[in-house]
Design a protein around this motif. Structure first.
Motif, PDB file in Angstrom:
ATOM      1  N   CYS A   1       0.853  -1.192   0.000  1.00  0.00           N
ATOM      2  CA  CYS A   1       0.000   0.000   0.000  1.00  0.00           C
ATOM      3  C   CYS A   1       0.882   1.232   0.000  1.00  0.00           C
ATOM      4  CB  CYS A   1      -0.907   0.005   1.232  1.00  0.00           C
ATOM      5  SG  CYS A   1      -1.985   1.452   1.316  1.00  0.00           S
ATOM      6  N   GLU A   2       0.654   2.101  -0.961  1.00  0.00           N
ATOM      7  CA  GLU A   2       1.386   3.360  -1.044  1.00  0.00           C
ATOM      8  C   GLU A   2       0.413   4.450  -1.441  1.00  0.00           C
ATOM      9  OE1 GLU A   2       5.302   5.361  -3.224  1.00  0.00           O
ATOM     10  OE2 GLU A   2       4.859   3.229  -3.460  1.00  0.00           O
ATOM     11  N   ASP A   3       0.255   5.418  -0.549  1.00  0.00           N
ATOM     12  CA  ASP A   3      -0.767   6.449  -0.723  1.00  0.00           C
ATOM     13  C   ASP A   3      -2.127   5.767  -0.877  1.00  0.00           C
ATOM     14  OD1 ASP A   3       1.111   8.475  -0.523  1.00  0.00           O
ATOM     15  OD2 ASP A   3       1.548   8.423  -2.663  1.00  0.00           O
ATOM     16  N   ALA A   4      -2.793   5.974  -1.996  1.00  0.00           N
ATOM     17  CA  ALA A   4      -4.114   5.386  -2.192  1.00  0.00           C
ATOM     18  C   ALA A   4      -4.072   4.092  -2.988  1.00  0.00           C
ATOM     19  CB  ALA A   4      -5.020   6.382  -2.900  1.00  0.00           C
ATOM     20  N   ALA A   5      -2.890   3.705  -3.473  1.00  0.00           N
ATOM     21  CA  ALA A   5      -2.778   2.536  -4.346  1.00  0.00           C
ATOM     22  C   ALA A   5      -2.543   1.265  -3.525  1.00  0.00           C
ATOM     23  CB  ALA A   5      -1.645   2.736  -5.340  1.00  0.00           C
ATOM     24  N   LEU A   6      -3.289   0.216  -3.858  1.00  0.00           N
ATOM     25  CA  LEU A   6      -3.171  -1.072  -3.178  1.00  0.00           C
ATOM     26  C   LEU A   6      -2.791  -2.156  -4.178  1.00  0.00           C
ATOM     27  CD1 LEU A   6      -6.479  -1.245  -1.083  1.00  0.00           C
ATOM     28  CD2 LEU A   6      -4.262  -0.490  -0.261  1.00  0.00           C
ATOM     29  N   ARG A   7      -1.940  -3.078  -3.726  1.00  0.00           N
ATOM     30  CA  ARG A   7      -1.806  -4.358  -4.411  1.00  0.00           C
ATOM     31  C   ARG A   7      -2.328  -5.407  -3.435  1.00  0.00           C
ATOM     32  NH1 ARG A   7       2.208  -8.377  -5.203  1.00  0.00           N
ATOM     33  NH2 ARG A   7       3.738  -7.198  -3.981  1.00  0.00           N
ATOM     34  N   TYR A   8      -3.259  -6.202  -3.880  1.00  0.00           N
ATOM     35  CA  TYR A   8      -3.957  -7.091  -2.952  1.00  0.00           C
ATOM     36  C   TYR A   8      -3.982  -8.518  -3.492  1.00  0.00           C
ATOM     37  CZ  TYR A   8      -7.845  -6.561  -6.258  1.00  0.00           C
ATOM     38  OH  TYR A   8      -8.608  -6.558  -7.383  1.00  0.00           O
ATOM     39  N   ARG A   9      -4.193  -9.427  -2.569  1.00  0.00           N
ATOM     40  CA  ARG A   9      -4.398 -10.838  -2.917  1.00  0.00           C
ATOM     41  C   ARG A   9      -5.790 -11.237  -2.467  1.00  0.00           C
ATOM     42  NH1 ARG A   9      -4.088 -15.226   0.108  1.00  0.00           N
ATOM     43  NH2 ARG A   9      -2.958 -14.146   1.778  1.00  0.00           N
ATOM     44  N   LEU A  10      -6.509 -11.900  -3.335  1.00  0.00           N
ATOM     45  CA  LEU A  10      -7.852 -12.379  -3.037  1.00  0.00           C
ATOM     46  C   LEU A  10      -7.921 -13.815  -3.532  1.00  0.00           C
ATOM     47  CD1 LEU A  10     -10.569 -11.457  -1.863  1.00  0.00           C
ATOM     48  CD2 LEU A  10     -11.260 -10.793  -4.171  1.00  0.00           C
TER      49      LEU A  10
END
Length: 666
Positions: free
Chosen positions: A541-550
């Motif tokens: 997570c950086e600022d408003a950007a997310l990298r996520y796992r689902l």
């Protein structure tokens, strides 16, 4: 070449002109109203001068103030952009009288094309084909109505001095003519100071194709090919593309030649656009000539590789056209869409507010963004609500359409309602994909394009839940670090760990359409969670950007927490607005004791059509308000009685201000 020019405009076109001037080493002077004191074009220009209050008639339309600003800053020329004074012959004449070069056509050409009726007569003499209609000086309502009957319905009433879709009404039957004429004349008078109109046969399912022309002071006139502007709403262009799809080389040559003939007939110098309407059988007819640069000029620039503002500056400086007709290239395909602050799902009402978040795709060879605003700027009620123009180019039309899909997917706007989702649906509509669509496309397909029943984009709920969990954890950690001397204490942790099992909770969210959604969360005690039984985790997570796992998938998203508390979730599948539901909050019902009708946006009351105590039928017009240069009618929601009019002509009203006390019939 000029050393310094003044730009008599605002917004994205002023910024666009500044960009070319910088490349040529020309200093720029901006003018601005009090409402635009911190506008982007003011920040970009070398100098800027305030010329009056927010109302354009007291600032941007004041020729005397603009010319005084040019003289005070030693500018040598004035570029009018488009809109405002760009097609005002008196302004062009006043510039010349003041010793300033007007970067536009001669006064005679503006006057010749400024009156649609006079322009039609000139085109008829030049052999340019015309739509059947009445273009005379007699403006009596009775005569205009009789001419409409002679032409045959449906007809189009059009402001003689108009443009940009303002002062235009399609009339389907004789009974509606009088009301449409009055409305058209009011809008024309407000927008152009001239309420004269012409009446023409309204062609059913035509295409709108226009041709970019250029002339110089050495007698040369060329065209830079055509643009298809058939995707329109309320006569305003929504998609523009160049070249026009599905036309033959013979058609391109014929319509280009007709445009050049039109320009020559007007003694034209500088940039202009000749607009044609094309019938289903392929016949084309002259509509009007715009004696200025067009909003959609970037698509022509991308397929020809030419800077049209530079051409304007060189021609105004007395230089010959940079290229002869046979040397002008035509390469690839370009598409432009206009991003507006508006609310498509509520009748495209303009939206005002602060741009809390504004992100465009990175400008590369294939993508261009022309804008007059930046993050933190305010979209107010005083001017056109355009946010930006998004333009793409590629080798083929199919590739350009794909580029536009990707560019729209990469556009993120928070703080005002906007038409990004609407445009995203429009650009993939089968008729748009096929090309050759007509001007009625948007109206026919409106229910599909609004997408009011569209499901939430994939992963939107999960991303909102992950963002909420992370934000809660960060708040808890911050609070713990303040309240304890040992931030590593297990009592200071907020990872969901429990001695005898996992922490459980539910998140309740409401979407923009009012639908409620619940996400069940089971913390795993290691910083991850299960969302409705699926393992999920924020990977970065950086600022408003997310990298996520689902589950086994990974994805990227952006989450913006708006000032009103709603979460704007942008994923590869689209944009969702999700507001957390507080189960302890009291939800108050809307008070409708008097059936009050309120203002759908900030604006000015220009007509009151019903009196106190009047009994009216459902749909009856009660009043007309003007906002962002357009008219909006407030109508009776049902059969009933106007208990009291709460406004009068001339009132400036705020968004949601009460306008009418109305009592529905029992």
């Amino acid at each position: 070449m000029f050393d310094k020019i003044l730009i008599a405009n605002r917004g994205e076109i002023a910024c666009r002109i500044i960009a070319t001037c910088r490349c040529l080493g020309i200093a720029t002077v901006a003018v601005y109203s009090q409402a635009d004191a911190n506008a982007r074009h003011v920040r970009l220009a070398d100098e800027a001068i305030c010329i009056g209050p927010a109302a354009s008639r007291e600032s941007y339309l004041r020729a005397d103030k603009v010319i005084a600003a040019a003289l005070a800053t030693s500018a040598q020329a004035v570029h009018p952009g488009y809109g405002f004074l760009s097609e005002n012959a008196d302004f062009a004449r006043a510039c010349a009288d003041a010793g300033l070069t007007f970067i536009g056509p001669p006064v005679s050409a503006i006057e010749a094309m400024g009156s649609k009726s006079a322009a039609k007569a000139l085109m008829q003499a030049a052999g340019v084909p015309l739509v059947p209609g009445y273009h005379g000086d007699d403006q009596s309502p009775a005569l205009l109505r009789s001419e409409a009957a002679r032409i045959g319905y449906p007809v189009l009433i059009k402001a003689s001095a108009g443009g940009g879709g303002k002062g235009m009404r399609v009339v389907e039957r004789d009974a509606d003519f009088e009301a449409a004429l009055a409305s058209c004349q009011r809008e024309a008078r407000a927008s152009f100071g001239d309420d004269r109109v012409l009446v023409e046969k309204y062609l059913v399912r035509p295409r709108h194709i226009e041709v970019q022309v250029f002339g110089d002071t050495h007698g040369h006139v060329v065209h830079l090919y055509e643009r298809d502007c058939s995707a329109q709403r309320r006569h305003q262009k929504v998609i523009e593309e160049a070249p026009a799809p599905h036309i033959s080389a013979a058609f391109r040559s014929a319509i280009g030649t007709a445009a050049v003939d039109a320009a020559r007939a007007a003694g034209y110098v500088g940039a202009g656009t000749v607009e044609f309407i094309v019938d289903a059988d392929g016949a084309f007819y002259f509509m009007e000539m715009n004696t200025r640069l067009q909003v959609e000029h970037p698509v022509t620039e991308l397929v020809t590789g030419q800077d049209l503002v530079e051409w304007q500056l060189r021609v105004a400086d007395g230089q010959p056209l940079p290229l002869a007709q046979d040397a002008i290239p035509l390469q690839g395909h370009a598409i432009e869409v206009r991003l507006y602050a508006e609310q498509p799902d509520t009748g495209f009402l303009p939206s005002t507010g602060t741009l809390e978040h504004l992100h465009f795709p990175t400008a590369l060879r294939h993508v261009r963004v022309d804008t007059g605003v930046e993050r933190g700027d305010v979209i107010g009620p005083d001017y056109d609500p355009m946010i930006a123009k998004l333009i793409v180019w590629d080798e083929t039309r199919e590739a350009a359409l794909l580029r536009m899909q990707q560019a729209l997917a990469g556009t993120r706007i928070v703080g005002v309602g906007n038409n990004v989702a609407f445009l995203s649906r429009l650009i993939v509509h089968p008729e748009v994909r096929a090309g050759g669509y007509d001007t009625g496309l948007i109206e026919r397909a409106l229910s599909q394009l609004l997408g009011t029943d569209a499901p939430l984009p994939a992963d939107a709920l999960a991303v909102a839940a992950l963002w909420t969990l992370q934000a809660d954890a960060q708040r808890a950690a911050t609070q713990a670090s303040i309240s304890t001397d040992d931030p590593h204490s297990p009592w200071a942790q907020s990872d969901g760990w429990r001695i005898n099992g996992a922490a459980m909770r539910t998140l309740d969210l409401r979407d923009a359409a009012g639908g409620a959604h619940r996400v069940s969360v089971r913390h795993d005690g290691r910083g991850g969670a299960e969302l409705d039984g699926t393992p999920a985790q924020v990977l970065h997570c950086e600022d408003a950007a997310l990298r996520y796992r689902l589950g086994t998938r990974q994805g990227h998203a952006t989450v913006i927490a708006a000032a009103d508390g709603a979460l704007h979730v942008f994923t590869a599948a689209g944009h969702a607005v999700l507001a957390p539901i507080d189960p302890l909050a009291h939800v108050a019902g809307q008070s409708d004791a008097h059936g009050g009708l309120s203002a759908p946006m900030p604006g000015r009351i220009i007509a009151v059509l019903a009196a106190d105590g009047a009994r009216v039928a459902a749909g009856a017009p009660l009043l007309v308000m003007e906002a962002m240069k357009m008219e909006y009618t407030v109508s009776a929601p049902a059969d009933g009685t106007v208990t009291q009019m709460l406004c009068k002509v001339g009132d400036l009203v705020a968004d949601k201000a009460p306008l009418v006390d109305f009592e529905a019939a029992a």
